[in-house]
Design a protein around this motif. Structure first.
Motif, PDB file in Angstrom:
ATOM      1  N   GLU A 269      28.380  41.479  61.267  1.00 42.59           N
ATOM      2  CA  GLU A 269      28.034  40.256  60.536  1.00 42.59           C
ATOM      3  C   GLU A 269      27.457  40.606  59.169  1.00 42.59           C
ATOM      4  OE1 GLU A 269      25.750  37.417  62.734  1.00 42.59           O
ATOM      5  OE2 GLU A 269      27.167  37.411  64.402  1.00 42.59           O
ATOM      6  N   LYS A 270      26.802  41.747  59.066  1.00 39.40           N
ATOM      7  CA  LYS A 270      26.279  42.200  57.775  1.00 39.40           C
ATOM      8  C   LYS A 270      27.429  42.383  56.780  1.00 39.40           C
ATOM      9  CE  LYS A 270      23.839  45.937  55.518  1.00 39.40           C
ATOM     10  NZ  LYS A 270      23.441  47.326  55.582  1.00 39.40           N
ATOM     11  N   GLU A 271      28.512  42.954  57.265  1.00 38.41           N
ATOM     12  CA  GLU A 271      29.677  43.157  56.401  1.00 38.41           C
ATOM     13  C   GLU A 271      30.319  41.824  56.017  1.00 38.41           C
ATOM     14  OE1 GLU A 271      31.445  47.448  57.621  1.00 38.41           O
ATOM     15  OE2 GLU A 271      31.070  46.048  59.291  1.00 38.41           O
ATOM     16  N   LEU A 272      30.207  40.830  56.879  1.00 36.51           N
ATOM     17  CA  LEU A 272      30.687  39.496  56.527  1.00 36.51           C
ATOM     18  C   LEU A 272      29.923  38.980  55.318  1.00 36.51           C
ATOM     19  CD1 LEU A 272      32.366  36.932  57.001  1.00 36.51           C
ATOM     20  CD2 LEU A 272      30.576  36.181  58.582  1.00 36.51           C
ATOM     21  N   GLY A 273      28.613  39.191  55.303  1.00 40.32           N
ATOM     22  CA  GLY A 273      27.804  38.791  54.153  1.00 40.32           C
ATOM     23  C   GLY A 273      28.272  39.454  52.873  1.00 40.32           C
ATOM     24  N   GLU A 274      28.676  40.714  52.967  1.00 45.73           N
ATOM     25  CA  GLU A 274      29.189  41.430  51.792  1.00 45.73           C
ATOM     26  C   GLU A 274      30.548  40.872  51.370  1.00 45.73           C
ATOM     27  OE1 GLU A 274      29.082  45.518  52.993  1.00 45.73           O
ATOM     28  OE2 GLU A 274      26.898  45.501  53.173  1.00 45.73           O
ATOM     29  N   ILE A 275      31.369  40.517  52.342  1.00 44.94           N
ATOM     30  CA  ILE A 275      32.687  39.947  52.037  1.00 44.94           C
ATOM     31  C   ILE A 275      32.518  38.612  51.316  1.00 44.94           C
ATOM     32  CG2 ILE A 275      34.752  38.912  53.069  1.00 44.94           C
ATOM     33  CD1 ILE A 275      34.479  41.071  55.303  1.00 44.94           C
ATOM     34  N   LEU A 276      31.615  37.787  51.833  1.00 48.81           N
ATOM     35  CA  LEU A 276      31.401  36.462  51.255  1.00 48.81           C
ATOM     36  C   LEU A 276      30.614  36.517  49.955  1.00 48.81           C
ATOM     37  CD1 LEU A 276      30.539  34.439  54.471  1.00 48.81           C
ATOM     38  CD2 LEU A 276      32.709  34.477  53.229  1.00 48.81           C
ATOM     39  N   GLY A 277      29.845  37.587  49.778  1.00 55.89           N
ATOM     40  CA  GLY A 277      29.021  37.688  48.584  1.00 55.89           C
ATOM     41  C   GLY A 277      27.693  36.973  48.726  1.00 55.89           C
ATOM     42  N   TYR A 278      27.401  36.458  49.905  1.00 61.45           N
ATOM     43  CA  TYR A 278      26.159  35.741  50.166  1.00 61.45           C
ATOM     44  C   TYR A 278      25.566  36.277  51.467  1.00 61.45           C
ATOM     45  CZ  TYR A 278      28.213  32.315  46.981  1.00 61.45           C
ATOM     46  OH  TYR A 278      28.798  31.697  45.915  1.00 61.45           O
ATOM     47  N   ARG A 279      24.770  37.320  51.376  1.00 63.75           N
ATOM     48  CA  ARG A 279      24.212  37.914  52.593  1.00 63.75           C
ATOM     49  C   ARG A 279      23.348  36.924  53.357  1.00 63.75           C
ATOM     50  NH1 ARG A 279      22.876  42.832  49.301  1.00 63.75           N
ATOM     51  NH2 ARG A 279      24.775  44.052  49.459  1.00 63.75           N
ATOM     52  N   SER A 280      22.569  36.147  52.617  1.00 61.18           N
ATOM     53  CA  SER A 280      21.637  35.237  53.293  1.00 61.18           C
ATOM     54  C   SER A 280      22.344  34.034  53.917  1.00 61.18           C
ATOM     55  CB  SER A 280      20.582  34.750  52.303  1.00 61.18           C
ATOM     56  OG  SER A 280      21.192  34.036  51.250  1.00 61.18           O
ATOM     57  N   ARG A 281      23.538  33.714  53.474  1.00 61.62           N
ATOM     58  CA  ARG A 281      24.228  32.519  53.969  1.00 61.62           C
ATOM     59  C   ARG A 281      25.117  32.786  55.169  1.00 61.62           C
ATOM     60  NH1 ARG A 281      25.910  29.582  48.380  1.00 61.62           N
ATOM     61  NH2 ARG A 281      23.799  29.149  47.686  1.00 61.62           N
ATOM     62  N   LYS A 282      25.391  34.040  55.451  1.00 65.74           N
ATOM     63  CA  LYS A 282      26.317  34.335  56.544  1.00 65.74           C
ATOM     64  C   LYS A 282      25.827  33.779  57.872  1.00 65.74           C
ATOM     65  CE  LYS A 282      24.583  38.626  58.199  1.00 65.74           C
ATOM     66  NZ  LYS A 282      23.601  38.094  59.108  1.00 65.74           N
ATOM     67  N   SER A 283      24.513  33.849  58.140  1.00 60.72           N
ATOM     68  CA  SER A 283      24.003  33.307  59.404  1.00 60.72           C
ATOM     69  C   SER A 283      24.093  31.786  59.422  1.00 60.72           C
ATOM     70  CB  SER A 283      22.574  33.772  59.664  1.00 60.72           C
ATOM     71  OG  SER A 283      21.726  33.338  58.634  1.00 60.72           O
ATOM     72  N   GLU A 284      23.883  31.159  58.270  1.00 59.62           N
ATOM     73  CA  GLU A 284      24.013  29.698  58.198  1.00 59.62           C
ATOM     74  C   GLU A 284      25.465  29.283  58.424  1.00 59.62           C
ATOM     75  OE1 GLU A 284      22.484  29.024  54.265  1.00 59.62           O
ATOM     76  OE2 GLU A 284      20.512  28.465  55.041  1.00 59.62           O
ATOM     77  N   ILE A 285      26.379  30.059  57.904  1.00 60.61           N
ATOM     78  CA  ILE A 285      27.803  29.764  58.076  1.00 60.61           C
ATOM     79  C   ILE A 285      28.198  29.954  59.535  1.00 60.61           C
ATOM     80  CG2 ILE A 285      30.132  30.598  57.525  1.00 60.61           C
ATOM     81  CD1 ILE A 285      28.972  31.092  54.645  1.00 60.61           C
ATOM     82  N   LEU A 286      27.824  31.094  60.130  1.00 61.82           N
ATOM     83  CA  LEU A 286      28.212  31.372  61.510  1.00 61.82           C
ATOM     84  C   LEU A 286      27.557  30.421  62.509  1.00 61.82           C
ATOM     85  CD1 LEU A 286      28.324  35.265  61.537  1.00 61.82           C
ATOM     86  CD2 LEU A 286      30.241  33.657  61.489  1.00 61.82           C
ATOM     87  N   SER A 287      26.411  29.854  62.160  1.00 65.90           N
ATOM     88  CA  SER A 287      25.765  28.892  63.054  1.00 65.90           C
ATOM     89  C   SER A 287      26.287  27.478  62.837  1.00 65.90           C
ATOM     90  CB  SER A 287      24.246  28.915  62.844  1.00 65.90           C
ATOM     91  OG  SER A 287      23.918  28.374  61.579  1.00 65.90           O
ATOM     92  N   GLY A 288      27.075  27.267  61.767  1.00 66.47           N
ATOM     93  CA  GLY A 288      27.629  25.952  61.480  1.00 66.47           C
ATOM     94  C   GLY A 288      26.735  25.085  60.626  1.00 66.47           C
ATOM     95  N   LYS A 289      25.606  25.623  60.166  1.00 70.74           N
ATOM     96  CA  LYS A 289      24.699  24.841  59.329  1.00 70.74           C
ATOM     97  C   LYS A 289      25.229  24.673  57.914  1.00 70.74           C
ATOM     98  CE  LYS A 289      20.573  26.133  61.874  1.00 70.74           C
ATOM     99  NZ  LYS A 289      19.324  26.876  61.857  1.00 70.74           N
ATOM    100  N   ARG A 290      26.003  25.631  57.442  1.00 71.65           N
ATOM    101  CA  ARG A 290      26.582  25.572  56.100  1.00 71.65           C
ATOM    102  C   ARG A 290      28.097  25.657  56.229  1.00 71.65           C
ATOM    103  NH1 ARG A 290      24.978  26.282  50.907  1.00 71.65           N
ATOM    104  NH2 ARG A 290      22.860  26.848  51.509  1.00 71.65           N
ATOM    105  N   LYS A 291      28.783  24.831  55.472  1.00 74.96           N
ATOM    106  CA  LYS A 291      30.245  24.824  55.480  1.00 74.96           C
ATOM    107  C   LYS A 291      30.792  25.898  54.551  1.00 74.96           C
ATOM    108  CE  LYS A 291      30.490  21.271  58.176  1.00 74.96           C
ATOM    109  NZ  LYS A 291      30.775  21.463  59.551  1.00 74.96           N
TER     110      LYS A 291
END
Length: 119
Positions: free
Chosen positions: A73-95
């Motif tokens: 999941e850390k690498e997902l943050g690097e892919i997206l460019g938003y490390r802090s948002r990856k958990s919000e995205i994976l939890s469905g809180k952020r689109k």
């Protein structure tokens, strides 16, 4: 002669023949290898029409693809460019944003049609 598969009985017969052909050592460019290829196409078309597969949930598709590629999941943050948002995205809180969808499609090869679905 091969014909389109129109009934469940024809489908079952075609599947049995595909299985039978796959159990043999087929050589390329033989009538049996051509038969297997054509039957596979016909079976796939029948299955697409009669047993459609729903598209996966975008978040589940991301998690599955990360697992397939051995990424964290850390690498997902690097892919997206938003490390802090990856958990919000994976939890469905952020689109997912359009830029994120493009990046996921490019890097993880998840079809855009899957990523743009409502979730």
């Amino acid at each position: 002669m091969l014909k389109p598969i129109k009934t469940k009985d024809q489908y079952d017969i075609a599947l049995a023949r595909v299985y039978e052909l796959m159990q043999t050592e087929l050589k390329e460019n033989t009538s049996e290898s051509d038969e297997l290829e054509i039957l596979s196409i016909l079976v796939k078309e029948y299955e697409t029409e009669h047993y459609p597969m729903p598209s996966p949930n975008p978040l589940e598709a991301i998690k599955f693809r990360l697992d397939q590629m051995g990424l964290s999941e850390k690498e997902l943050g690097e892919i997206l460019g938003y490390r802090s948002r990856k958990s919000e995205i994976l939890s469905g809180k952020r689109k997912l944003s359009l830029a994120m969808i493009r990046r996921l499609n490019e890097v993880l090869h998840i079809p855009a049609e899957v990523l743009i679905q409502a979730y």
